[in-house]
Motif scaffolding. Structure first.
Motif, PDB file in Angstrom:
ATOM      1  N   ALA B  33       0.840  -1.208   0.000  1.00 48.17           N
ATOM      2  CA  ALA B  33       0.000   0.000   0.000  1.00 48.17           C
ATOM      3  C   ALA B  33       0.876   1.260   0.000  1.00 48.17           C
ATOM      4  CB  ALA B  33      -0.927  -0.007   1.208  1.00 48.17           C
ATOM      5  N   VAL B  34       1.918   1.225   0.807  1.00 44.98           N
ATOM      6  CA  VAL B  34       2.835   2.379   0.853  1.00 44.98           C
ATOM      7  C   VAL B  34       3.547   2.529  -0.491  1.00 44.98           C
ATOM      8  CG1 VAL B  34       4.900   3.311   1.999  1.00 44.98           C
ATOM      9  CG2 VAL B  34       3.125   2.206   3.348  1.00 44.98           C
ATOM     10  N   ASP B  35       3.910   1.396  -1.056  1.00 37.71           N
ATOM     11  CA  ASP B  35       4.558   1.397  -2.373  1.00 37.71           C
ATOM     12  C   ASP B  35       3.646   2.075  -3.405  1.00 37.71           C
ATOM     13  OD1 ASP B  35       6.039   0.694  -4.647  1.00 37.71           O
ATOM     14  OD2 ASP B  35       5.079  -1.257  -4.791  1.00 37.71           O
ATOM     15  N   LEU B  36       2.374   1.695  -3.399  1.00 33.05           N
ATOM     16  CA  LEU B  36       1.427   2.294  -4.361  1.00 33.05           C
ATOM     17  C   LEU B  36       1.281   3.794  -4.132  1.00 33.05           C
ATOM     18  CD1 LEU B  36      -1.483  -0.324  -4.542  1.00 33.05           C
ATOM     19  CD2 LEU B  36       0.281   0.110  -6.245  1.00 33.05           C
ATOM     20  N   LEU B  37       1.273   4.169  -2.865  1.00 32.89           N
ATOM     21  CA  LEU B  37       1.116   5.593  -2.538  1.00 32.89           C
ATOM     22  C   LEU B  37       2.285   6.412  -3.082  1.00 32.89           C
ATOM     23  CD1 LEU B  37      -0.363   7.868  -0.950  1.00 32.89           C
ATOM     24  CD2 LEU B  37       1.077   7.276   0.998  1.00 32.89           C
ATOM     25  N   LEU B  38       3.482   5.837  -2.977  1.00 31.46           N
ATOM     26  CA  LEU B  38       4.672   6.607  -3.340  1.00 31.46           C
ATOM     27  C   LEU B  38       5.004   6.569  -4.835  1.00 31.46           C
ATOM     28  CD1 LEU B  38       6.824   5.709  -0.235  1.00 31.46           C
ATOM     29  CD2 LEU B  38       5.969   7.966  -0.804  1.00 31.46           C
ATOM     30  N   ARG B  39       4.380   5.664  -5.565  1.00 33.26           N
ATOM     31  CA  ARG B  39       4.670   5.626  -7.005  1.00 33.26           C
ATOM     32  C   ARG B  39       4.124   6.884  -7.679  1.00 33.26           C
ATOM     33  NH1 ARG B  39       3.259  -0.461  -9.168  1.00 33.26           N
ATOM     34  NH2 ARG B  39       4.086  -1.546  -7.364  1.00 33.26           N
ATOM     35  N   PRO B  40       4.800   7.381  -8.684  1.00 34.14           N
ATOM     36  CA  PRO B  40       4.252   8.539  -9.406  1.00 34.14           C
ATOM     37  C   PRO B  40       2.916   8.161 -10.050  1.00 34.14           C
ATOM     38  CG  PRO B  40       6.484   8.021 -10.134  1.00 34.14           C
ATOM     39  CD  PRO B  40       6.049   6.903  -9.260  1.00 34.14           C
ATOM     40  N   LYS B  41       1.978   9.084 -10.002  1.00 36.45           N
ATOM     41  CA  LYS B  41       0.637   8.741 -10.504  1.00 36.45           C
ATOM     42  C   LYS B  41       0.450   9.167 -11.955  1.00 36.45           C
ATOM     43  CE  LYS B  41      -0.382   7.331  -6.384  1.00 36.45           C
ATOM     44  NZ  LYS B  41       0.923   7.557  -5.788  1.00 36.45           N
ATOM     45  N   TYR B  42       1.228  10.072 -12.436  1.00 38.22           N
ATOM     46  CA  TYR B  42       1.125  10.575 -13.815  1.00 38.22           C
ATOM     47  C   TYR B  42      -0.299  11.030 -14.132  1.00 38.22           C
ATOM     48  CZ  TYR B  42       5.554   8.018 -14.225  1.00 38.22           C
ATOM     49  OH  TYR B  42       6.833   7.548 -14.035  1.00 38.22           O
ATOM     50  N   MET B  43      -0.889  11.726 -13.177  1.00 42.43           N
ATOM     51  CA  MET B  43      -2.260  12.179 -13.404  1.00 42.43           C
ATOM     52  C   MET B  43      -2.334  13.698 -13.530  1.00 42.43           C
ATOM     53  SD  MET B  43      -4.730   9.868 -13.459  1.00 42.43           S
ATOM     54  CE  MET B  43      -3.895   8.672 -14.438  1.00 42.43           C
ATOM     55  N   GLY B  44      -1.201  14.342 -13.490  1.00 44.68           N
ATOM     56  CA  GLY B  44      -1.193  15.792 -13.590  1.00 44.68           C
ATOM     57  C   GLY B  44      -0.793  16.228 -14.980  1.00 44.68           C
ATOM     58  N   GLU B  45       0.256  17.030 -15.037  1.00 45.64           N
ATOM     59  CA  GLU B  45       0.702  17.537 -16.344  1.00 45.64           C
ATOM     60  C   GLU B  45       1.353  16.455 -17.181  1.00 45.64           C
ATOM     61  OE1 GLU B  45       3.100  21.002 -16.179  1.00 45.64           O
ATOM     62  OE2 GLU B  45       1.531  22.178 -15.206  1.00 45.64           O
ATOM     63  N   VAL B  46       2.142  15.612 -16.542  1.00 48.15           N
ATOM     64  CA  VAL B  46       2.777  14.502 -17.270  1.00 48.15           C
ATOM     65  C   VAL B  46       1.927  13.257 -17.071  1.00 48.15           C
ATOM     66  CG1 VAL B  46       4.863  13.092 -17.473  1.00 48.15           C
ATOM     67  CG2 VAL B  46       5.048  15.498 -16.888  1.00 48.15           C
ATOM     68  N   THR B  47       1.325  12.788 -18.160  1.00 49.12           N
ATOM     69  CA  THR B  47       0.439  11.629 -18.029  1.00 49.12           C
ATOM     70  C   THR B  47       0.942  10.412 -18.815  1.00 49.12           C
ATOM     71  OG1 THR B  47      -0.845  12.493 -19.848  1.00 49.12           O
ATOM     72  CG2 THR B  47      -1.663  12.983 -17.661  1.00 49.12           C
ATOM     73  N   GLU B  48       2.040  10.601 -19.529  1.00 49.71           N
ATOM     74  CA  GLU B  48       2.529   9.528 -20.398  1.00 49.71           C
ATOM     75  C   GLU B  48       2.858   8.241 -19.643  1.00 49.71           C
ATOM     76  OE1 GLU B  48       3.222  12.700 -20.756  1.00 49.71           O
ATOM     77  OE2 GLU B  48       3.909  13.231 -22.741  1.00 49.71           O
ATOM     78  N   GLY B  49       3.135   8.375 -18.354  1.00 49.46           N
ATOM     79  CA  GLY B  49       3.517   7.208 -17.569  1.00 49.46           C
ATOM     80  C   GLY B  49       2.420   6.181 -17.381  1.00 49.46           C
ATOM     81  N   VAL B  50       1.175   6.537 -17.700  1.00 53.38           N
ATOM     82  CA  VAL B  50       0.101   5.547 -17.506  1.00 53.38           C
ATOM     83  C   VAL B  50      -0.291   4.850 -18.804  1.00 53.38           C
ATOM     84  CG1 VAL B  50      -0.919   6.621 -15.473  1.00 53.38           C
ATOM     85  CG2 VAL B  50      -1.686   7.320 -17.733  1.00 53.38           C
ATOM     86  N   LEU B  51       0.264   5.312 -19.932  1.00 57.32           N
ATOM     87  CA  LEU B  51      -0.178   4.782 -21.231  1.00 57.32           C
ATOM     88  C   LEU B  51       0.074   3.279 -21.357  1.00 57.32           C
ATOM     89  CD1 LEU B  51       1.015   7.646 -23.647  1.00 57.32           C
ATOM     90  CD2 LEU B  51      -1.178   7.390 -22.487  1.00 57.32           C
ATOM     91  N   THR B  52       1.241   2.849 -20.922  1.00 57.89           N
ATOM     92  CA  THR B  52       1.600   1.430 -21.078  1.00 57.89           C
ATOM     93  C   THR B  52       0.583   0.523 -20.390  1.00 57.89           C
ATOM     94  OG1 THR B  52       3.913   2.037 -21.202  1.00 57.89           O
ATOM     95  CG2 THR B  52       3.445  -0.254 -20.710  1.00 57.89           C
TER      96      THR B  52
END
Lengths: 541, 352
Positions: B33-52
């Motif tokens: 859970a902590v791991d998920l919290l700390l991962r970058p969410k890419y939900m702001g200006e940079v969203t490319e991280g969720v495409l994959t």
């Protein structure tokens, strides 16, 4: 393979798992193999040194032991011959036996000396050659010579000071008949190379470690839990505190022209914390790993920052090193022939008071000089060692004065005075450690002086602290981490914290605490990208 | 009596093992859970991280799969391909996605499906070695674990990166604890869908301006490492009976050199592949208006540019490879109608 590297953690998990899975017979050979694999990762060339020290001291130990067995047998034989009246009194009599015993002892001493000289010779060559050349060049320069000796390119093998001392203590203990020599070369090799202690000690004695090291231990959840708890605590100190404050310490000491006055005091305090967390953290990891394997090791620290004077501090800090110097340098020198002669002479010519102290102080001086140079082949360490000697001697000389003071003002034993003593010891030790920080004797004196000549305490609050590579949140972590350290130390004053937890807390509560600690390490630890993986400070000695 | 004692002992042992296991699971869940919290969410200006990761949420067999860098995920509208041709497509693209990453993302996709056509944008051949950890992370973190992901990481790691930090992202992202924002808590366990089957919609308009002059090439040939992965891609497609189409998307920068183009022409010829340099025909044949169809001065297309590119490429795919409309699949139609709705809403928000 640094203790803080992912590879090391994976290596330990694998080794511990294999240790408990594999049959009894291969448990200690597995530890030997693991230790050499660990050492191989430090540099395959370094294997030569540890192997050479192992062979030399193994052979020396074996020869001494064999001689002793043979000499004892012959002695008994001579005694029996005398009893039966078979031999002449010149050959088998009391005097003849005494002569024989003495001759054999001399022989063994020679074997021991050769073993020690060869083992220490390796250490001397790799660690002190360039220091010697540097000093010779300095002398040549002082005498106006243009000749210079070239430096050797020798890398310092990891932990060489630790395993050499350990091996030397083995030879001396065999000579002193404290234990028999180990006949199995590979078992002895494991004693010298046991991997957790290779990096920074503790300096174990064969008599303390060997039995448990070679015993095949059965899996025990309790043993594993306790070892793991110790390892986790060690990582907390090292990764959360020591490696975080390291950035600020480096910033402060690398730019002494900027950070003078109050900042030198800051160096004292920060470095004291860093060194404590780094070294005790590393030892916790070492002892914890050994415990996980069912092998208890000697403690190396006993809350040193609660010491009331420097002599006490050194009895509680790096204990195995201190006792090594006491047992193998201080006592032998104190009772050596020349020293006894000096004692006699000084009592006669300088009076009972001085005559009594002179040999002790001389032996202490040698011990502290050796302690200094053991820490590093440079003058700053030697001066640091001698600084400790001076403070301890002054403190001993002032003892009668202290006693009169306490008697007059009734201060001895009061909490306030104890606190003052503890604070004084911390300040003195931290001040002496400046030699370790700046690594340059004149600079250290200069920087120490600026604490009294440059009055810039007001600048500590103007944001300078945030220019040392740490941000506010780092200081918060350091503050909280130090509080946790202090509280745990306080609890530990009346006995092992783990014992207390085991007695008072059910498993889920203990598990919860250590899970939380693991999370703190994982989240707040200064590791991974963006942080420089810092070697343990004592790894360099 | 002794049997009862023995049984009790055994029961206690079992209970203890069960307790330890339960505690272990709870600890792992907490750390996760902590791991998920700390991962970058890419939900702001940079969203490319969720495409994959969005690939695994898409529906149906994709007839066309795009792989490549920003020149695919911003320059081709999958919605347009569906609307105009009924083509169910997905773009497995990421920012500065390197050729070996494209290869392994394709290999990963082929574990789930076999498309008719794979379209690869060739610009990334200009890179012959790992470039940037941040882009590696955006391309690879979202991949499901498989041999393909393992190999993709191995091929992509820059100096200082380690595999273990990909396996346990907490080891990499732990220091984000002092950068956490409300978004990290909002998207802790779930994320919004950002793309439209891998297409990253941009609606802004910024006319193309003068581009920096091309730097002289030290070596006009593509690197061996990059070309080896193109070979692997070609081989993989051949083995699976997939048509591989090489394209150079109509982005004006980075500069596409003639020497590079010639190599691609030669490569396509040697391997019997279709290679389309869309840059050369952008204005005349595709109808790109660089004063209107780009959102960042010619580097990438906006939605109107992407739709034009898709119309052009879709026509070729249908005519040359006989890709049939999948609109008669009710499940797909339902899925796409939702995507279209989102797509139109996103377009309308920006008054396009």
């Amino acid at each position: 393979m640094l203790f803080t590297s992912y590879e090391f953690i994976g290596f330990v998990i694998l080794l511990v798992a294999l240790y408990y899975v594999l049959p009894k017979k291969v448990k200690w050979p597995l530890l030997l193999l693991g230790s050499y694999v660990f050492y191989y990762f430090a540099g395959w060339k370094f294997l030569f040194y540890i192997f050479a020290v192992t062979v030399i001291t193994y052979v020396a130990g074996l020869l001494i032991s064999r001689n002793k067995v043979r000499a004892d047998a012959r002695f008994a034989e001579l005694k029996a011959l005398e009893k039966s009246g078979s031999g002449s009194p010149e050959e088998v009599g009391k005097e003849a036996r005494k002569r024989y015993k003495e001759a054999q002892k001399k022989k063994r001493r020679r074997m021991m000396t050769i073993g020690i000289v060869l083992a220490l010779g390796i250490l001397a060559v790799v660690k002190y050659t360039n220091f010697t050349i540097h000093n010779i060049n300095g002398v040549l320069l002082a005498f106006g010579s243009t000749k210079r000796l070239g430096f050797l390119t020798i890398a310092l093998p990891m932990g060489i000071s630790f395993y050499t001392f350990q091996a030397v203590s083995y030879v001396i203990d065999v000579y002193r008949d404290r234990h028999e020599a180990q006949k199995n070369f590979f078992k002895y090799a494991l004693f010298v190379s046991f991997f957790p202690q290779l990096v920074q000690g503790p300096i174990s004695r064969y008599g303390d470690l060997s039995k448990e090291l070679f015993t095949p231990h059965k899996f025990s959840g309790r043993v594993l839990e306790r070892g793991l708890q110790r390892v986790i605590w060690g990582y907390f100190k090292k990764v959360v505190i020591a490696d975080r404050i390291l950035t600020a310490v480096n910033s402060l000491i690398n730019t002494p022209e900027t950070y003078k006055g109050a900042y030198v005091f800051l160096v004292m305090m920060f470095y004291a914390l860093e060194l404590y967390a780094d070294f005790t953290g590393g030892i916790d990891i070492t002892i914890g790993i050994a415990e996980m394997l069912g092998i208890p090791m000697k403690e190396n620290f006993e809350r040193p920052f609660f010491s009331k004077n420097i002599a006490e501090y050194w009895r509680r800090w790096h204990i195995t090193m201190g006792t090594w110097f006491t047992d193998y340098i201080f006592y032998p020198i104190s009772v050596s022939g020349p020293m006894l002669k000096l004692s006699k002479w000084s009592r006669k010519h300088l009076g009972e008071k001085v005559g009594k102290r002179l040999p002790v102080y001389l032996a202490s001086f040698i011990v502290w000089f050796t302690t200094g140079i053991w820490h590093g082949a440079s003058w700053n360490f030697i001066v640091w060692g001698l600084g400790n000697f001076v403070v301890i001697m002054i403190s001993q000389e002032l003892e009668p004065l202290y006693r009169r003071f306490h008697k007059k003002f009734n201060t001895d034993g009061s909490t306030a005075y104890k606190s003052f003593q503890v604070g004084r010891t911390i300040l003195l030790m931290s001040a002496l450690r400046l030699f370790d920080c700046y690594r340059d004797v004149p600079l250290t004196f200069k920087m120490f002086g600026t604490m009294f000549t440059t009055w810039n305490w007001n600048t500590l609050g103007n944001g300078t602290l945030l220019r040392l590579g740490l941000v506010r949140s780092d200081y918060v972590i350091l503050g909280l981490g130090t509080i946790v350290l202090f509280v745990v130390s306080m609890i530990g004053r009346s006995g092992s914290v783990r014992d207390k937890m085991e007695k008072k807390m059910p498993l889920p509560a203990r598990w919860g605490i250590f899970t939380l600690l693991v999370l703190v390490i994982l989240v707040f630890g200064a590791y991974g990208q963006g942080y420089d993986a810092a070697q343990f400070i004592y790894n360099q000695f | 009596m002794s049997e009862i004692v023995h049984e009790k002992k055994k029961d206690r042992k079992i209970a203890r093992v069960a307790l330890v296991l339960a505690l272990l699971v709870a600890s792992c869940l907490l750390v996760y859970a902590v791991d998920l919290l700390l991962r970058p969410k890419y939900m702001g200006e940079v969203t490319e991280g969720v495409l994959t990761a969005e690939y695994y949420e898409s529906k149906g067999r994709h007839q066309v799969l795009f792989v490549g860098d920003c020149e695919v995920y911003e320059n081709f509208s999958t919605v347009q391909l569906w609307r105009e041709f009924g083509i169910n497509s997905f773009i497995r693209g990421g920012a500065q996605q390197l050729v070996w990453q494209s290869y392994y993302l394709l290999e990963d996709a082929l574990r789930y499906e076999t498309p008719d056509v794979v379209v690869f944008n060739v610009l990334s051949l200009m890179y012959n070695e790992p470039q940037n950890e941040a882009y590696n992370r955006m391309a690879l973190d979202g991949m499901r674990w498989s041999a393909s992901k393992w190999n993709a990481i191995k091929a992509s790691m820059c100096e200082g990166e380690s595999m273990i930090e990909y396996i346990f992202p907490l080891l990499r992202y732990h220091s984000r604890w002092n950068e956490l924002t409300s978004d990290d808590f909002k998207y802790w366990f779930t994320k919004d869908t950002v793309s439209f089957n891998g297409y990253y919609l941009r609606t802004e308009i910024m006319p193309a301006g003068a581009m920096p002059p091309p730097k002289p090439l030290a070596d006009p040939k593509f690197g061996d490492y990059a070309m080896a992965y193109l070979d692997l891609m070609t081989q993989l497609c051949k083995e699976k009976g997939i048509k591989l189409v090489l394209i150079k998307s109509p982005s004006l920068y980075p500069h596409w050199y003639e020497e590079w183009d010639a190599q691609m022409v030669e490569y396509a010829k040697e391997n019997d592949l279709l290679y389309i340099n869309m840059l050369d025909i952008a204005e005349d044949e595709i109808g790109i208006d660089y004063s209107l169809d780009t959102y960042d001065a010619g580097l990438h297309m906006n939605v109107t540019g992407a739709e034009k590119c898709s119309s052009y490429l879709g026509k070729i795919l249908v005519e040359k490879y006989g890709i049939k409309s999948a609109k008669d699949d009710p499940d797909l139609s339902e899925y796409w109608s939702e995507v279209e709705q989102r797509y139109d809403t996103a377009k309308n928000i920006n008054n396009l």
